[in-house]
Structures are given as structure tokens and as C-alpha cells.
Design a protein around this motif. Structure first.
Motif, PDB file in Angstrom:
ATOM      1  N   THR A  32       0.848  -1.194   0.000  1.00  0.00           N
ATOM      2  CA  THR A  32       0.000   0.000   0.000  1.00  0.00           C
ATOM      3  C   THR A  32       0.888   1.249   0.000  1.00  0.00           C
ATOM      4  O   THR A  32       2.015   1.224   0.481  1.00  0.00           O
ATOM      5  CB  THR A  32      -0.919   0.022   1.238  1.00  0.00           C
ATOM      6  OG1 THR A  32      -0.103  -0.013   2.425  1.00  0.00           O
ATOM      7  CG2 THR A  32      -1.867  -1.152   1.219  1.00  0.00           C
ATOM      8  N   GLY A  33       0.348   2.322  -0.548  1.00  0.00           N
ATOM      9  CA  GLY A  33       1.097   3.572  -0.583  1.00  0.00           C
ATOM     10  C   GLY A  33       2.283   3.544  -1.510  1.00  0.00           C
ATOM     11  O   GLY A  33       3.247   4.280  -1.299  1.00  0.00           O
ATOM     12  N   CYS A  34       2.218   2.688  -2.511  1.00  0.00           N
ATOM     13  CA  CYS A  34       3.324   2.563  -3.458  1.00  0.00           C
ATOM     14  C   CYS A  34       2.825   2.842  -4.879  1.00  0.00           C
ATOM     15  O   CYS A  34       1.653   2.627  -5.206  1.00  0.00           O
ATOM     16  CB  CYS A  34       3.939   1.172  -3.412  1.00  0.00           C
ATOM     17  SG  CYS A  34       4.732   0.774  -1.841  1.00  0.00           S
ATOM     18  N   THR A  35       3.728   3.316  -5.676  1.00  0.00           N
ATOM     19  CA  THR A  35       3.443   3.532  -7.096  1.00  0.00           C
ATOM     20  C   THR A  35       4.117   2.430  -7.893  1.00  0.00           C
ATOM     21  O   THR A  35       5.336   2.259  -7.824  1.00  0.00           O
ATOM     22  CB  THR A  35       3.951   4.893  -7.566  1.00  0.00           C
ATOM     23  OG1 THR A  35       3.327   5.928  -6.794  1.00  0.00           O
ATOM     24  CG2 THR A  35       3.652   5.117  -9.032  1.00  0.00           C
ATOM     25  N   VAL A  77       8.640  -1.226 -12.153  1.00  0.00           N
ATOM     26  CA  VAL A  77       9.277  -0.058 -11.532  1.00  0.00           C
ATOM     27  C   VAL A  77       8.478   0.289 -10.279  1.00  0.00           C
ATOM     28  O   VAL A  77       7.265   0.539 -10.357  1.00  0.00           O
ATOM     29  CB  VAL A  77       9.319   1.141 -12.497  1.00  0.00           C
ATOM     30  CG1 VAL A  77       9.979   2.342 -11.815  1.00  0.00           C
ATOM     31  CG2 VAL A  77      10.060   0.774 -13.784  1.00  0.00           C
ATOM     32  N   LEU A  78       9.125   0.303  -9.126  1.00  0.00           N
ATOM     33  CA  LEU A  78       8.440   0.509  -7.846  1.00  0.00           C
ATOM     34  C   LEU A  78       8.997   1.747  -7.139  1.00  0.00           C
ATOM     35  O   LEU A  78      10.195   1.977  -7.110  1.00  0.00           O
ATOM     36  CB  LEU A  78       8.605  -0.709  -6.947  1.00  0.00           C
ATOM     37  CG  LEU A  78       7.904  -0.668  -5.576  1.00  0.00           C
ATOM     38  CD1 LEU A  78       6.394  -0.643  -5.739  1.00  0.00           C
ATOM     39  CD2 LEU A  78       8.346  -1.866  -4.731  1.00  0.00           C
TER      40      LEU A  78
END
Length: 378
Positions: A32-35, A77-78
Motif C-alpha cells: 500500500t502507498g506505493c506507485t 518499476v516501484l
């Protein structure tokens, strides 16, 4: 970081326009809270280079040549708190699909090319393969992004040997988009090899021949004027090439070429060679770099020379002389007409006076002569 999972490439039947699908790695589904983004690379066999795109979606469509291997590479890509706010790239995964060759060996068509004539219609033609079984028949299919499905050639170009091309009306074309084509065929010996092509039609325009070419000479300067070619090509999309050939007094020929890239410029002037006897011009046009990435030169216009009667112009000083002669001539005609009119009036007046005197004389004679002699003086 794991690469995307379940990579799949599907063919919707659009002659090489394929859909690429994948799913998010299982290891990232609970974050969570990740692109999460994906970097996709695919090999463009038409231009022979890798193309790259980044997307947050799980699908992408691209153009491929189905006669060559389809190569796709993709990675994850994180960017999130666990990566300290920086982007981290995962392992790249490659997927390669190599189509299996089908059809009679050597039967693929050759010399395929398309010409968009004046942006009014397009013709795509070809030559048969080195091996063409008897009673073979070719078929052409096309598609662009505004079509729901592929369609067959609207009008085949037929020669004595069979179908050798396809003519497309303007309404069936779409500019600045991939226009996909496939030519296949059938024969009693089996199907013919498929040939795939993807073009952008605005890069295949051939303007019509330049018309209304005129050559003039004024005060030692040669000037070439013309009208833009007919057709649907906008005037601001054209550039011109002028070719001149000058015959010198020593018998030699001097040739020059000049490309004119000024928008909407339809004239060209050069000083006349002092020792020249005759200069001839011809001109052709092409779509310029502001409207397309490529194109074809038109055919050359009709040649116009300085000595041609229909194109030769008279220098300015000769024009002034002619104007003076015309004015003098008109004035002379007016004076002559006035003189004749005055002379006629004088003659009529003298005749009337003579008739009046003669009548008076007859009256006096008749009064003094005997009646028997009066008929003599009537």
C-alpha cells in the motif's frame, strides 16, 4: 523485485497490430502507498530499433511485422516508502514469438510499393514471387485504427498475368496513422506466402505535374512563373525543384538545379547569361518536410524556353514604344474622321447654294421667253 506475470500477446486480426497483456507480480499485490509502473520495450522491425514506453496500465498495443520474430521486454518499476522514495527497477523479462513460415516456398510477392497520387487516390502495386504456381490468385487486405475490422482491396489493378495491385479511393485512407496491409494468395499447389506492410500514407504522396509554366524576360532578367499542381495537396505543403539548361554562344550547355523551399512561392528569377542564346526551364514538386517525412517528386513539367513564341515577353522599353505607336495611330484616325466630316459639310453647302441659283435663273428666263420656247429651258 519480480517482473510482471502472465505476459500474453494476442492478435485481434489487424495485420500486425498486437495487444500485449500482463498482470501485477504476486509479491506486490499487498503493498500500500506505493506507485507501481511498468517499463515495456519492444523491437520495431520496420525501423529496426527498440521502442520504450512506461505505463501504469496492464496492457499496451503496438505494431509488429508478422513475418519476423516478435520481441517484447518488460520490467516492474516501484516507488514507495520502503524504497526511500526512489524508483527501483526489477528484473526484465523477455518474451519472443517467432511465426512459423507457411505457404509455397518462393511465392512471396516482390517490389511492393504505394504511391498516393495528388492525395486523391493511392495505388499499391507488386510483382509476383520468384515461384508462382499456375492459376495463382493474390488478395490484399488492409486496416487502420478507425476500422472495426480488416477489409479486402476495393479495386484490384489487373494485368494480363492477374492481380498486380490495388487502387484505394481517398475516403478509404487515413493519414498520420499506421496503414496496415497484407498480400497473400492461393493456388492449386497450396497457399502463397503472406507479405505484411505498414505505412503512413502521407509519406507516399506524389503531386500532379506542375501546370501553366511561363517564361518571361524583362530588363535582362529571366523569370519563371507557374501554377501549383492540381489535386488535394495544400499549396503550403509543396516545395519545387527548377532545372534550367542554357545554350551558350560557344556551343556549350550550362545546366543548373535549384530546390525552392519557400512556402507558396511559385516564381523563380535569374539574371540572363550575357553569352546565352536560349534558356529552357522545367519544374517539378514534392511534399515538403513540414507536412510529411517523405514522398515522391512529381513528373517534370513541360519544358519552356526563352525563344518560345507563346512564352516570350517583350522588354519594358519595347512596351513603351508600342504604347506610343498605338496612341499616335488612334489620334490619326480621329483627325482623319473629323476632316472627312468637315469636308462633307462644305460640299453639301456648296451644292445646295448652286441648286438655289440655278432655280432662280430658270424662273427669270421663263418670265421673258415666249411660251412656245419655255420647254427648252425646263
Amino acid at each position: 523485485m519480480d517482473p510482471p506475470a502472465n505476459i500474453e500477446i494476442t492478435d485481434p486480426g489487424f495485420l500486425g497490430y498486437l495487444s500485449i497483456h500482463w498482470t501485477q507480480p504476486a509479491s506486490l499485490q499487498n503493498l500500500t502507498g506505493c506507485t507501481v509502473r511498468y517499463q515495456l520495450r519492444y523491437y520495431d522491425t520496420y525501423e529496426e530499433r527498440w521502442r520504450s514506453v512506461r505505463t501504469v496500465k496492464l496492457t499496451y498495443a503496438a505494431q509488429f511485422d508478422l513475418e519476423k520474430p516478435v520481441k517484447v521486454r518488460i520490467l516492474t518499476v516501484l516507488k514507495c516508502a520502503c524504497t526511500n522514495g526512489t524508483e527501483v527497477q526489477g528484473e526484465e523479462k523477455e518474451w519472443v514469438y517467432t511465426p512459423e513460415p507457411t505457404g509455397v516456398a518462393g511465392s512471396r510477392i516482390r517490389d511492393f510499393h504505394c504511391v498516393y497520387y495528388g492525395k486523391e487516390y493511392m495505388e499499391c502495386t507488386w510483382e509476383p514471387g520468384l515461384v508462382q504456381p499456375p492459376n495463382s490468385q493474390h488478395y490484399l487486405y488492409y486496416w487502420h485504427r478507425e476500422m472495426d475490422e480488416t477489409k479486402e482491396c476495393p479495386e484490384y489493378i489487373i494485368l494480363s498475368e492477374g492481380r498486380r495491385g490495388c487502387r484505394f479511393p481517398r475516403e478509404s485512407l487515413l493519414e498520420f496513422s499506421k496503414f496496415n496491409l497484407c498480400v497473400n494468395g492461393s493456388s492449386p499447389a497450396g497457399s502463397l506466402k503472406m507479405a505484411y506492410f505498414s505505412i503512413e500514407v502521407q509519406n507516399h504522396v506524389k503531386p500532379a505535374v506542375v501546370s501553366s509554366v511561363h517564361v518571361s524576360e524583362i530588363d535582362g532578367e529571366l523569370k519563371l512563373d507557374w501554377s501549383p499542381p492540381s489535386g488535394q495537396v495544400p499549396e503550403h505543403c509543396l516545395e519545387y525543384e527548377v532545372e534550367s539548361s542554357t545554350s551558350m554562344e560557344n556551343g556549350k550547355e550550362k545546366q543548373e538545379k535549384m530546390v525552392l523551399q519557400n512556402l507558396e512561392d511559385t516564381s523563380y528569377g535569374v539574371p540572363r547569361e550575357v553569352e546565352s542564346q536560349k534558356t529552357c526551364f522545367r519544374i517539378r514538386s514534392k511534399v515538403n518536410m513540414y507536412c510529411a517525412d517523405g514522398g515522391f517528386w512529381s513528373d517534370w513539367s513541360q519544358t519552356k524556353c526563352t525563344e518560345d513564341k507563346e512564352t516570350q515577353y517583350i522588354p519594358k522599353w519595347t512596351y513603351l514604344g508600342l504604347v506610343g505607336l498605338v496612341v499616335i495611330g488612334i489620334a490619326g484616325v480621329i483627325i482623319l474622321c473629323l476632316s472627312l466630316w468637315i469636308l462633307k459639310k462644305i460640299c453639301i453647302k456648296k451644292i445646295n447654294k448652286k441648286n438655289a441659283l440655278y432655280t432662280l435663273y430658270k424662273e427669270k428666263v421663263n418670265e421673258t421667253m415666249p411660251t412656245i420656247l419655255s420647254p427648252i429651258f425646263k
